[in-house]
Scaffold this motif. Structure first.
Motif, mmCIF file in Angstrom:
data_model
loop_
_atom_site.group_PDB
_atom_site.id
_atom_site.type_symbol
_atom_site.label_atom_id
_atom_site.label_comp_id
_atom_site.label_asym_id
_atom_site.label_seq_id
_atom_site.Cartn_x
_atom_site.Cartn_y
_atom_site.Cartn_z
ATOM 1 N N GLY A 115 11.117 9.463 2.340
ATOM 2 C CA GLY A 115 10.008 10.406 2.295
ATOM 3 C C GLY A 115 9.793 11.161 3.596
ATOM 4 O O GLY A 115 10.502 10.976 4.596
ATOM 5 N N TYR A 116 8.784 12.007 3.578
ATOM 6 C CA TYR A 116 8.409 12.869 4.703
ATOM 7 C C TYR A 116 8.063 12.039 5.939
ATOM 8 O O TYR A 116 7.267 11.106 5.874
ATOM 9 N N SER A 158 8.832 10.424 -2.930
ATOM 10 C CA SER A 158 8.033 11.464 -2.287
ATOM 11 C C SER A 158 8.916 12.671 -1.945
ATOM 12 O O SER A 158 9.477 13.284 -2.845
ATOM 13 N N CYS A 201 7.382 10.126 -7.409
ATOM 14 C CA CYS A 201 6.280 10.900 -6.792
ATOM 15 C C CYS A 201 6.728 12.112 -5.984
ATOM 16 O O CYS A 201 6.144 12.419 -4.946
ATOM 17 N N TYR A 239 7.108 16.214 -5.378
ATOM 18 C CA TYR A 239 6.247 17.360 -5.684
ATOM 19 C C TYR A 239 6.983 18.388 -6.549
ATOM 20 O O TYR A 239 8.212 18.397 -6.638
ATOM 21 N N GLU A 260 2.926 22.051 -2.787
ATOM 22 C CA GLU A 260 2.503 20.873 -2.032
ATOM 23 C C GLU A 260 1.834 21.276 -0.715
ATOM 24 O O GLU A 260 0.793 20.725 -0.347
ATOM 25 N N HIS A 262 5.452 8.099 -11.199
ATOM 26 C CA HIS A 262 4.370 8.646 -10.362
ATOM 27 C C HIS A 262 3.152 7.742 -10.477
ATOM 28 O O HIS A 262 2.877 7.183 -11.543
ATOM 29 N N ASP A 318 -2.408 9.059 -7.380
ATOM 30 C CA ASP A 318 -1.782 9.753 -6.245
ATOM 31 C C ASP A 318 -2.611 10.975 -5.869
ATOM 32 O O ASP A 318 -2.794 11.892 -6.667
ATOM 33 N N VAL A 335 0.543 13.633 -3.319
ATOM 34 C CA VAL A 335 1.268 14.527 -4.227
ATOM 35 C C VAL A 335 0.579 14.347 -5.573
ATOM 36 O O VAL A 335 0.813 13.356 -6.265
ATOM 37 N N HIS A 353 -0.139 7.111 -3.755
ATOM 38 C CA HIS A 353 1.123 7.782 -3.440
ATOM 39 C C HIS A 353 2.176 6.803 -2.927
ATOM 40 O O HIS A 353 1.915 6.015 -2.010
ATOM 41 N N ALA A 354 3.347 6.839 -3.557
ATOM 42 C CA ALA A 354 4.499 6.009 -3.177
ATOM 43 C C ALA A 354 4.184 4.519 -3.223
ATOM 44 O O ALA A 354 4.785 3.732 -2.498
#
Length: 316
Positions: free
Chosen positions: A103-104, A174, A199, A201, A207, A259, A263, A266, A292-293
């Motif tokens: 993820g980010y 994510s 999850c 986007y 997003e 998902h 959440d 996202v 989320h996640a």
């Protein structure tokens, strides 16, 4: 004559005032755009991300550190950036490999829960660090869009090393979920059999617009557009291109959407947009009560059961 001069003088003053206001607006907009780019694209610690301790993840990170693995290297697509990945071979030799996308602002070690799950299921696992993340080079987050082409190179490296008989599935959480959805719209090697996204986007634009409103209370226009200009100059890609439904309409692989029902990072509604766009065999699991996640953390046994069932049907 004097009246005309007064009118001309007033018009000139108005022109100057309007010009000053326009310049000030552009200066403020430019400053805000640079700030938002640094806030959202430049790697580093982000105050809007959770730093909550996760003892289960810490335990699985220790497992990953002690597990036999190999360091792989790759060069980013359309770039000279050097990328790094961990390859964790299965305990028993197999041609089945899962490529996992983090993820980010994450890194490959943050995928330890999933790496261990897939290892337990008997798969080889390849876990890359994205551009600007972990041990890979780069000074920006690609939000999955330029990264999709990097992951295709990783997939080809799996095939080169493990053989043409490889059976590869893609998995992402994510930003990683968005990455594998973006990949689905590309021409993938025939060895790629199935995709699981958790999850992700529906688009980078949507997003970022959502987070702009949630974190700053600001409307997307015009800031999203000007940040995109900065991203194109600084990072070399147009994030408006990163649209999951557009990619999913081209997808030819079975795909499983996961998902959390709770959440708020996202928003859950995005998974329904993505699911609707997919035309191939598809499954959807919205996990009750999961943030989320957090779907795996909420229901780890059911998560593994559903993923196993999907891969047994489509990943062989």
């Amino acid at each position: 004559m004097q009246e005309k001069r007064k009118k001309w003088s007033l018009r000139k003053k108005l022109t100057v005032i309007i010009s000053i206001l326009v310049v000030l607006f552009l200066v403020v907009l430019t400053g805000a755009s640079l700030y938002m780019y640094n806030y959202g694209f430049v790697p580093g610690k982000k105050d809007f991300l959770s730093n909550k301790k996760d003892p289960v993840l810490d335990q699985n990170k220790r497992w990953l550190a002690a597990t036999k693995k190999f360091t792989w290297h790759e060069t980013a697509a359309n770039s000279n950036l050097k990328l790094v990945a961990d390859y964790v071979p299965a305990a028993k030799a197999t041609k089945k490999t899962i490529v996992v996308a983090h993820g980010y602002m994450g890194k490959k070690e943050d995928m330890a829960n999933y790496i261990r799950m897939f290892h337990t299921m008997g798969y080889n696992v390849l876990a890359p660090d994205d551009r600007g993340h972990g041990a890979s080079q780069g000074n920006y987050a690609g939000y999955g869009w330029p990264d999709r082409l990097d992951y295709i190179k990783w997939v080809k490296q799996v095939i080169a090393k493990d053989g043409q008989q490889s059976k590869i599935s893609l998995f992402g959480v994510s930003m990683g979920g968005a990455t594998v959805m973006f990949m689905s719209g590309e021409k993938l090697p025939s060895q790629v059999k199935a995709i699981i996204e958790d999850c992700g986007y529906s688009s980078i634009h949507d997003e970022l617009a959502y987070e702009l409103k949630e974190l700053f209370g600001l409307p997307p226009f015009p800031l999203i557009n000007t940040v995109n200009i900065v991203a194109q100059i600084r990072a070399g890609y147009n994030f408006d291109d990163g649209d999951a439904p557009t990619a999913l309409k081209k997808n030819t692989r079975p795909i499983f959407f996961i998902h959390g029902a709770k959440d708020t990072f996202v928003p859950t509604k995005m998974v329904y947009t993505n699911y609707k766009a997919a035309k191939q065999p598809k499954q959807l699991w919205v996990v009750p009560g999961a943030a989320h996640a957090q779907s795996w953390a909420k229901q780890p046994k059911e998560y593994q059961r559903k993923v196993t069932s999907f891969l047994n049907e489509y990943g062989q």
